[in-house]
Scaffold this active site. Structure first.
Site, short mmCIF file in Angstrom:
data_model
loop_
_atom_site.label_atom_id
_atom_site.label_comp_id
_atom_site.label_asym_id
_atom_site.label_seq_id
_atom_site.Cartn_x
_atom_site.Cartn_y
_atom_site.Cartn_z
N HIS A 104 0.88 -1.18 0.00
CA HIS A 104 0.00 0.00 0.00
C HIS A 104 0.91 1.22 0.00
O HIS A 104 2.00 1.18 0.59
CB HIS A 104 -0.82 0.13 1.28
CG HIS A 104 -1.80 -0.97 1.58
ND1 HIS A 104 -1.46 -2.13 2.19
CD2 HIS A 104 -3.14 -1.03 1.37
CE1 HIS A 104 -2.53 -2.89 2.36
NE2 HIS A 104 -3.57 -2.24 1.86
N ASP A 107 2.31 1.96 3.40
CA ASP A 107 3.27 0.97 3.94
C ASP A 107 4.67 1.37 3.52
O ASP A 107 5.63 1.18 4.27
CB ASP A 107 3.10 -0.44 3.34
CG ASP A 107 1.69 -0.96 3.40
OD1 ASP A 107 0.94 -0.53 4.28
OD2 ASP A 107 1.37 -1.83 2.55
N GLU A 235 -11.42 -6.55 -4.02
CA GLU A 235 -11.18 -7.67 -3.09
C GLU A 235 -12.39 -7.89 -2.19
O GLU A 235 -12.63 -7.10 -1.27
CB GLU A 235 -9.92 -7.35 -2.27
CG GLU A 235 -9.51 -8.47 -1.35
CD GLU A 235 -8.18 -8.19 -0.65
OE1 GLU A 235 -7.26 -7.61 -1.28
OE2 GLU A 235 -8.05 -8.55 0.53
N GLU A 271 -9.54 -13.70 -1.11
CA GLU A 271 -8.74 -14.02 0.09
C GLU A 271 -9.42 -15.10 0.91
O GLU A 271 -10.62 -15.04 1.18
CB GLU A 271 -8.56 -12.73 0.90
CG GLU A 271 -7.78 -12.93 2.17
CD GLU A 271 -7.25 -11.61 2.74
OE1 GLU A 271 -6.97 -10.68 1.96
OE2 GLU A 271 -7.15 -11.52 3.97
N HIS A 274 -11.36 -14.00 4.06
CA HIS A 274 -12.56 -13.23 3.71
C HIS A 274 -13.68 -14.17 3.27
O HIS A 274 -14.86 -13.94 3.57
CB HIS A 274 -12.26 -12.22 2.60
CG HIS A 274 -11.24 -11.19 2.97
ND1 HIS A 274 -10.83 -10.20 2.10
CD2 HIS A 274 -10.53 -10.98 4.11
CE1 HIS A 274 -9.91 -9.44 2.68
NE2 HIS A 274 -9.71 -9.90 3.91
N ASP A 299 -5.20 -13.59 -2.31
CA ASP A 299 -4.50 -13.27 -1.07
C ASP A 299 -4.55 -14.55 -0.24
O ASP A 299 -5.61 -14.97 0.23
CB ASP A 299 -5.18 -12.11 -0.33
CG ASP A 299 -4.63 -10.76 -0.77
OD1 ASP A 299 -3.83 -10.73 -1.73
OD2 ASP A 299 -4.99 -9.74 -0.15
N ASP A 312 -5.80 -13.62 9.54
CA ASP A 312 -4.70 -13.50 8.56
C ASP A 312 -3.49 -14.36 8.92
O ASP A 312 -2.35 -13.87 8.94
CB ASP A 312 -4.26 -12.03 8.44
CG ASP A 312 -5.20 -11.20 7.60
OD1 ASP A 312 -5.96 -11.77 6.79
OD2 ASP A 312 -5.16 -9.96 7.74
#
Ligand code: XUL
Ligand code: CO
Length: 439
Positions: A104, A107, A235, A271, A274, A299, A312
């Protein structure tokens, strides 16, 4: 900190050592040069390390602060800290020998006092990435903009009741998309971090969906304007941080893309955790995205069976992964997508090399599962019985029905003429035991 004073204990890139390898840090299944179906394993799996969990998240949770004490997160010169972070990140990419990374905007580079300053910081780190990538193997799988952490986005970015927030978000996305393009990114991701609501008492759903549709359309327009060739990926995630997210799951995203005429340019980044939050399996979300023609990238991570949030964790669950790869290979592979480790080590994993163990373990789990899936496909272990189950639809009558060559009356007449279809077993337990033979 520079790349020469390594943060990690592991000195050399991790290598394939075979299933019997003694070293705790060796790939046992991920033999990147092994050719499967005409392609190297590395080119099938397209692993990416993500910046945010590995280099930005400090190990905090809602009840406690940082546990990792990363040296590059302590100091007063934010740009110097961002450069030190990049050194460690590229060192990890080299040690893991991964082909891709993801980030990102925030980041990679610190936010400034104004958007102009933030963009200048991002472009400066973009220069540094470009320089580092010139002599590194790693490429950019995708870039994205963080439109959810800052308080200006507390009521959403594109779906904010204030059009100036929408405009600010556009400024951030233009910069992130352009830096992604400059670095040769293969895709660009839009995760609708706070595009949803906490309560309908203050929310106009119809308006907010139209705003989101407009925003994604603007990103697509800009992508074409600058000549960015990769797909835009949205996403799916059903909730967290908001109670209800508009990109709930694959089916909901498909409806959104169709309504706003975005199906040609936008695909999905799916993901695992998710999918589970949405009440689906990972395999379901991938199979559906393939069926609807919107599969883009993955992901890769996993949740915790006993916790109801997005934990995660690194994916280590080979039996789930094997069925996922079975869908992916069957559907033609990852194309511009990849397997992005949107995964974080647990907050007690405070040794630098825990980052290496996590990635190596998960890359190996993926490779092992991929090989099992490729074997299943080779043998037609599941595709054979599936074809047999639907064989009627490939016959003359089945094809004629689907081609619109039979009216309801014609079908009814044939049924009335003494048709007596016989039920056949779904053979679920047999198929489950077939899968187990390959794991
Ligand atoms: C959040 C999430 C994000 C996106 C990128 O749950 O998955 O990290 O992948 O913004
Ligand atoms: Co993600």
């Amino acid at each position: 900190m520079t790349a020469s004073t390594s943060f990690f204990q592991t000195p050399a890139p991790i290598a394939y050592g075979g299933a019997e390898a003694n070293s705790p840090l060796a790939f046992r299944w991920y033999d990147k040069d092994r050719i499967i179906a005409g392609k190297r394993l590395e080119d099938h799996l397209r692993f990416a390390v993500c910046y945010w969990h590995s280099f930005c998240w400090p190990g905090s949770d809602p009840f406690g602060g940082e546990t990792f004490l990363r040296p590059w997160q302590h100091g007063s010169d934010l740009m110097a800290m961002a450069r030190a972070k990049a050194d460690v990140a590229f060192e990890l990419f080299r040690l893991l020998d991964v082909p891709f990374f993801t980030f990102h905007d925030v980041d990679a580079a610190p936010e400034g006092a104004t958007l102009k300053e933030s963009v200048a910081n991002l472009n400066a780190i973009g220069d540094l990435f470009e320089q580092k990538m010139a002599s590194a193997k790693v490429r950019l799988l995708w870039g994205t903009a963080n439109l959810f952490s800052h308080r200006r986005y507390m009521a959403g970015a594109a779906t904010n009741p204030d059009p100036d927030v929408f405009t600010y978000a556009a400024g951030q996305v233009r910069a992130a998309l352009e830096v992604t393009h400059r670095l040769g990114g293969a895709n660009y991701v839009l995760w609708g971090g706070r595009e949803g609501y906490e309560t309908l008492l203050n929310t106009d759903i119809g308006r907010e969906l139209d705003q989101l549709g407009r925003f994604v359309s603007l990103v697509v327009e800009h992508k074409h304007k600058i000549g960015f060739k990769g797909p835009i990926l949205i996403e799916p995630k059903p909730k967290e941080p908001t109670k209800h997210q508009y990109d709930f799951d694959v089916a909901t995203c498909y409806g959104f893309l169709k309504r706003y005429d975005l199906l040609n340019d936008v695909k999905l980044n799916i993901e695992q955790n998710h999918a589970i939050l949405a009440g689906h399996s990972f395999q379901h979300e991938i199979a559906l995205a393939q069926a609807l023609g919107v599969f883009g990238s993955i992901d890769i991570n996993r949740g915790d069976d006993l916790l109801g949030w997005d934990t995660d964790q690194f994916a280590m669950n080979t039996s789930e992964l094997a069925l996922v790869f079975h869908e992916i290979i069957k559907g033609g592979g990852l194309a511009t997508g990849g397997l992005n480790f949107d995964a974080k080590i647990r907050r007690q994993s405070i040794d630098p090399d825990d980052l290496i163990h996590a990635h190596v373990g998960s890359m190996d789990a993926c490779a092992r599962a991929f090989l099992a899936a490729a074997d299943m496909l080779d043998a037609g272990a599941l595709t054979g019985p599936l074809a047999e189950r639907y064989a009627g639809w490939d016959g003359e009558e089945g094809k004629a029905i689907l081609a619109g060559q039979r009216s309801l009356a014609a079908l009814a007449d044939r049924a009335m003429a003494g048709l007596d279809p016989q039920p056949r077993s779904g053979r679920q337990e047999y198929l489950e035991s077939v899968v187990n033979r390959y794991l």
